[in-house]
Design a protein around this motif. Structure first.
Motif, PDB file in Angstrom:
ATOM      1  N   LYS A 186      12.582  18.212   4.330  1.00  0.00           N
ATOM      2  CA  LYS A 186      12.680  19.397   6.065  1.00  0.00           C
ATOM      3  C   LYS A 186      11.835  20.574   5.114  1.00  0.00           C
ATOM      4  CE  LYS A 186      15.543  21.495   8.291  1.00  0.00           C
ATOM      5  NZ  LYS A 186      16.493  22.561   9.146  1.00  0.00           N
ATOM      6  N   ARG A 187      10.937  21.254   5.744  1.00  0.00           N
ATOM      7  CA  ARG A 187      10.237  22.567   5.351  1.00  0.00           C
ATOM      8  C   ARG A 187      10.846  23.581   6.356  1.00  0.00           C
ATOM      9  NH1 ARG A 187       3.858  21.623   4.701  1.00  0.00           N
ATOM     10  NH2 ARG A 187       4.549  20.526   6.656  1.00  0.00           N
ATOM     11  N   ASP A 188      11.038  24.786   6.042  1.00  0.00           N
ATOM     12  CA  ASP A 188      10.857  26.002   6.620  1.00  0.00           C
ATOM     13  C   ASP A 188      10.603  27.156   6.412  1.00  0.00           C
ATOM     14  OD1 ASP A 188      12.104  24.855   8.292  1.00  0.00           O
ATOM     15  OD2 ASP A 188      14.495  25.052   6.949  1.00  0.00           O
ATOM     16  N   LEU A 189       9.902  28.409   7.041  1.00  0.00           N
ATOM     17  CA  LEU A 189       8.830  29.745   6.439  1.00  0.00           C
ATOM     18  C   LEU A 189       9.961  30.780   7.039  1.00  0.00           C
ATOM     19  CD1 LEU A 189       6.032  30.020   5.208  1.00  0.00           C
ATOM     20  CD2 LEU A 189       5.857  30.532   7.968  1.00  0.00           C
ATOM     21  N   LEU A 190      10.391  31.262   6.144  1.00  0.00           N
ATOM     22  CA  LEU A 190      11.277  32.281   5.867  1.00  0.00           C
ATOM     23  C   LEU A 190      10.119  33.469   5.703  1.00  0.00           C
ATOM     24  CD1 LEU A 190      13.779  31.280   3.091  1.00  0.00           C
ATOM     25  CD2 LEU A 190      13.678  30.518   5.888  1.00  0.00           C
ATOM     26  N   VAL A 191      10.536  34.464   6.848  1.00  0.00           N
ATOM     27  CA  VAL A 191       9.728  35.264   7.151  1.00  0.00           C
ATOM     28  C   VAL A 191      10.963  36.802   7.054  1.00  0.00           C
ATOM     29  CG1 VAL A 191       8.073  37.334   8.991  1.00  0.00           C
ATOM     30  CG2 VAL A 191       7.914  34.857   8.686  1.00  0.00           C
ATOM     31  N   ARG A 192      10.308  37.866   6.262  1.00  0.00           N
ATOM     32  CA  ARG A 192      11.635  39.002   5.869  1.00  0.00           C
ATOM     33  C   ARG A 192      10.371  39.750   6.198  1.00  0.00           C
ATOM     34  NH1 ARG A 192      13.361  36.767   1.392  1.00  0.00           N
ATOM     35  NH2 ARG A 192      12.057  38.021  -0.092  1.00  0.00           N
ATOM     36  N   PHE A 214      15.313  42.765   7.439  1.00  0.00           N
ATOM     37  CA  PHE A 214      15.135  41.396   9.144  1.00  0.00           C
ATOM     38  C   PHE A 214      14.233  40.373   8.841  1.00  0.00           C
ATOM     39  CE2 PHE A 214      15.432  45.682  10.908  1.00  0.00           C
ATOM     40  CZ  PHE A 214      16.527  45.559  12.006  1.00  0.00           C
ATOM     41  N   ASN A 215      14.835  39.194   9.125  1.00  0.00           N
ATOM     42  CA  ASN A 215      15.268  37.551   8.150  1.00  0.00           C
ATOM     43  C   ASN A 215      14.307  37.069  10.303  1.00  0.00           C
ATOM     44  OD1 ASN A 215      15.549  38.652   6.019  1.00  0.00           O
ATOM     45  ND2 ASN A 215      17.699  37.631   6.139  1.00  0.00           N
ATOM     46  N   LEU A 216      13.655  35.872   9.952  1.00  0.00           N
ATOM     47  CA  LEU A 216      13.445  34.664  10.115  1.00  0.00           C
ATOM     48  C   LEU A 216      13.137  33.518   9.470  1.00  0.00           C
ATOM     49  CD1 LEU A 216      12.873  34.044  13.471  1.00  0.00           C
ATOM     50  CD2 LEU A 216      10.450  34.719  12.914  1.00  0.00           C
ATOM     51  N   ALA A 217      13.970  32.737  10.381  1.00  0.00           N
ATOM     52  CA  ALA A 217      13.608  30.952   9.484  1.00  0.00           C
ATOM     53  C   ALA A 217      13.040  29.535   9.872  1.00  0.00           C
ATOM     54  CB  ALA A 217      14.889  30.671   8.638  1.00  0.00           C
ATOM     55  N   ILE A 218      11.863  29.798   9.920  1.00  0.00           N
ATOM     56  CA  ILE A 218      11.195  28.923  11.102  1.00  0.00           C
ATOM     57  C   ILE A 218      11.206  27.404  10.330  1.00  0.00           C
ATOM     58  CG2 ILE A 218       8.902  28.584  12.996  1.00  0.00           C
ATOM     59  CD1 ILE A 218       8.773  31.377  11.703  1.00  0.00           C
ATOM     60  N   SER A 219      11.973  26.872  11.652  1.00  0.00           N
ATOM     61  CA  SER A 219      11.304  25.059  10.790  1.00  0.00           C
ATOM     62  C   SER A 219      10.446  24.258  12.213  1.00  0.00           C
ATOM     63  CB  SER A 219      12.405  24.334  11.308  1.00  0.00           C
ATOM     64  OG  SER A 219      13.051  24.659  12.857  1.00  0.00           O
ATOM     65  N   GLU A 220       9.734  23.452  11.462  1.00  0.00           N
ATOM     66  CA  GLU A 220       9.034  22.827  11.746  1.00  0.00           C
ATOM     67  C   GLU A 220       9.131  22.187  13.838  1.00  0.00           C
ATOM     68  OE1 GLU A 220       7.992  19.338  10.265  1.00  0.00           O
ATOM     69  OE2 GLU A 220       8.120  19.846   8.286  1.00  0.00           O
ATOM     70  N   GLU A 221      10.844  22.258  13.950  1.00  0.00           N
ATOM     71  CA  GLU A 221      11.036  22.559  15.557  1.00  0.00           C
ATOM     72  C   GLU A 221      10.824  23.255  15.671  1.00  0.00           C
ATOM     73  OE1 GLU A 221      12.819  21.186  12.867  1.00  0.00           O
ATOM     74  OE2 GLU A 221      12.714  18.895  13.020  1.00  0.00           O
ATOM     75  N   ASP A 222      11.453  24.789  14.838  1.00  0.00           N
ATOM     76  CA  ASP A 222      10.489  25.816  16.194  1.00  0.00           C
ATOM     77  C   ASP A 222      10.073  26.368  15.965  1.00  0.00           C
ATOM     78  OD1 ASP A 222      13.793  26.512  16.001  1.00  0.00           O
ATOM     79  OD2 ASP A 222      13.646  27.434  14.214  1.00  0.00           O
ATOM     80  N   PHE A 223       8.863  25.921  15.581  1.00  0.00           N
ATOM     81  CA  PHE A 223       7.453  26.320  15.617  1.00  0.00           C
ATOM     82  C   PHE A 223       6.784  25.457  16.292  1.00  0.00           C
ATOM     83  CE2 PHE A 223       3.031  25.043  14.539  1.00  0.00           C
ATOM     84  CZ  PHE A 223       2.378  26.287  15.012  1.00  0.00           C
TER      85      PHE A 223
END
Length: 588
Positions: free
Chosen positions: A40-46, A57-66
């Protein structure tokens, strides 16, 4: 955890019932890859503020969320290229910060009067007509635990940086103090030599003056009588002594100038050493730049590895599709069994209705005409079914071609990976002088190689799974062929039965209401013996029923027809056929 972007950006901050203001925030983008239990790969934006440590402020974007984000905002890229495109947009915003009317802007908006709760982080392009929103991300405010964890990580990183800087400062101070001590030592040695020379000069002058006074006193004692003559001699001696004194003083002065020149040379050497230290610092900065360049190369290799991961996911998806296809074929086999049971029930019903058919022999001609119409409709439906079977066969061929193309692509990518590994080895040979600083980089390269070997193993496993699926499909096709043969043999036995053949003149055929579900491989695998048996059975049915033989001829591109009853009483109870199941691989 791989850090892709970490820079300070200028953001327009908007809150409810407040004026818009500009502030500087730090945007960090990281890629988190987890391999257990699922890859699994997740993109973390902070988003953080260097001044305010509680601003997080945080945001985690997975492949399903994308995928949902892609549908909502109409994005045209996939998850593998999304981080780089997002970084490109942020770099455009950085380049436009200094201009008076920037084209690309960053907006951070919040629905509350104070910056709390969820916030929208948007990348907006401005033109003369309207504001275009390229991307909008909904960030959530960090909890107390997340803020504490973030502050702990920041503190640990600052401590590590402080320790590294202290070590560097200590080494530079040691070098400079060592050089300064050496220069001071040489300077003290030279000053000692100068003092020694000055003491020698004073002793020589004092000795010479004492000798001169003694000689003068002796000459005065001896030359009382010869004073005139001795005066001349004394004057000559005085002149000689003065010239010798002048010579010795001149020599001492020249020695003093040489010592001063050597002192100047030592100071110049000191300045040269300082300039050499500056040059070494510049070289160290160049080595750091080369290290950054190598980091960029490692990032490009990781991106290529991510593309290979996407291809592996596609192969897994193909495997799941083949498994679904096997399930569909199993369902088809079950449907065939149900059809066989229903045909047996129809044969029993026809045997029970033999007596009623003999009484209704007068309506035979009308029934024959209706049967001809139904046979024509059945032949048309069979032609359509055969056309669908041919289309399905073509689709199977195209799928096989696509799989071959993907295999060639994987081989070419493996060659590219080999070339990149050779390039990395050549770079390591060129940077032998900087091996101590690049130990961590070599460990990352070894991890990448292990991941590549793991991907190759996964590809081999998918190939083996595809082979097993093909074997299962062939086995199912063989089972279907055997069941068709047994079904045709049962039909022949019922037709060749003398009790049945005497009364088959009054039998008809049910119209087939549903299309038979036949797999393309099973349809293509009908043998010559099946055709021969089908022709003989059709010929017997035509002779007994009195119909024209053209409606019972076995075609090469159609499916065999089973006998159905034409009794009006039997028509009141039509055969209940199960509709064919829609498949994800075969179009209806």
């Amino acid at each position: 955890m791989e850090e892709l972007f970490n820079k300070v950006l200028q953001v327009n901050l908007r809150c409810r019932d407040c004026e818009e203001r500009k502030t500087n925030v730090r945007v960090t983008i990281e890629l988190q890859v987890t391999t257990s239990p699922v890859h699994k790969r997740d993109l973390l934006v902070r988003i953080t503020d260097d001044i305010d440590p509680y601003f997080l402020f945080n945001l985690a974007i997975s492949e399903e969320d994308f995928q949902s984000l892609k549908v909502q905002q109409g994005l045209l890229i996939d998850f593998a290229s999304f981080p780089q495109k997002f970084i490109d947009l942020l770099n455009l915003c950085i380049s436009e910060q200094t201009s008076e009317s920037p084209r690309f802007l960053l907006h951070l908006s919040c629905q509350s009067p104070v910056l709390e709760g969820p916030a929208n982080f948007s990348v907006i392009e401005t033109n003369a007509f309207k504001h275009l929103n390229h991307l909008s991300l909904r960030l959530s405010q960090a909890s107390d635990k997340e803020v504490k964890d973030y502050l702990a990580v920041c503190l640990s990183s600052l401590k590590a940086e402080k320790h590294v800087l202290e070590m560097k400062l200590k080494t530079t101070e040691d070098d400079l103090t060592r050089q300064l001590n050496y220069a001071q030592q040489t300077l003290s040695e030279k000053t000692k030599e100068l003092d020694k020379l000055r003491s020698e000069w004073t002793t020589q002058t004092s000795s010479l003056s004492s000798l001169h006074s003694q000689e003068l006193q002796l000459e005065r004692d001896k030359a009382l009588e010869l004073q005139t003559r001795l005066q001349q001699q004394t004057e000559q001696l005085r002149q000689e002594l003065e010239s010798a004194h002048k010579k010795s003083s001149h020599q001492l002065n020249s020695r003093l100038t040489e010592l001063e020149a050597s002192c100047r040379e030592l100071t110049e050497k000191k300045y040269k050493n300082e300039s050499a230290i500056r040059d070494l610092k510049i070289k160290l900065v160049g080595a750091d730049e080369e290290c950054q360049h190598l980091k960029q190369q490692v990032l490009s290799l990781r991106r290529e590895n991510s593309t290979l991961d996407t291809e592996v996911h596609e192969k897994d998806r193909l495997v799941s599709q083949m498994q679904m296809r096997v399930a569909v074929l199993e369902q088809e086999v079950k449907d065939k069994d149900q059809l066989m049971n229903r045909t047996k029930e129809v044969l029993e019903a026809t045997q029970q209705q033999k007596e009623s058919v003999e009484e209704n022999a007068e309506s035979k001609e009308l029934q024959i005409r209706k049967l001809e119409a139904t046979v024509k409709s059945l032949s048309e439906e069979l032609i359509k079914a055969n056309g669908i079977i041919k289309k399905l066969q073509g689709e199977v061929r195209t799928l096989v071609g696509k799989i071959k193309v993907k295999n060639t692509v994987t081989v070419s990518q493996e060659k590219i990976l080999q070339e990149t590994s050779e390039k990395l080895q050549s770079v390591e040979r060129d940077l032998q002088s900087a091996q101590q600083q690049l130990i961590t980089k070599e460990e990352q390269i070894s991890k990448l190689k292990e991941q590549l070997e793991a991907t190759v193993q996964k590809l081999n496993e998918t190939k083996e799974v595809l082979k097993t699926n093909e074997n299962v499909i062939n086995w199912l096709n063989k089972q279907l062929n055997e069941k068709q043969l047994s079904r045709k043999a049962q039909g022949l036995e019922s037709l060749e039965n003398p009790a049945v053949s005497t009364t088959t003149a009054g039998l008809g055929f049910y119209p087939q209401t549903a299309k038979p579900v036949v797999s393309p491989m099973a349809a293509a695998g009908i043998s010559l013996t099946d055709e021969h048996l089908g022709k003989s059975s059709n010929r017997q049915i035509g002779d007994s029923a009195g119909l024209d033989s053209k409606y019972f001829e076995k075609r090469d591109d159609c499916i065999s027809i089973y006998g159905l009853s034409s009794n009006p009483r039997q028509r009141e109870f039509p055969q209940s056929t199960k509709p064919s199941i829609a498949s994800a691989y075969f179009s209806a």
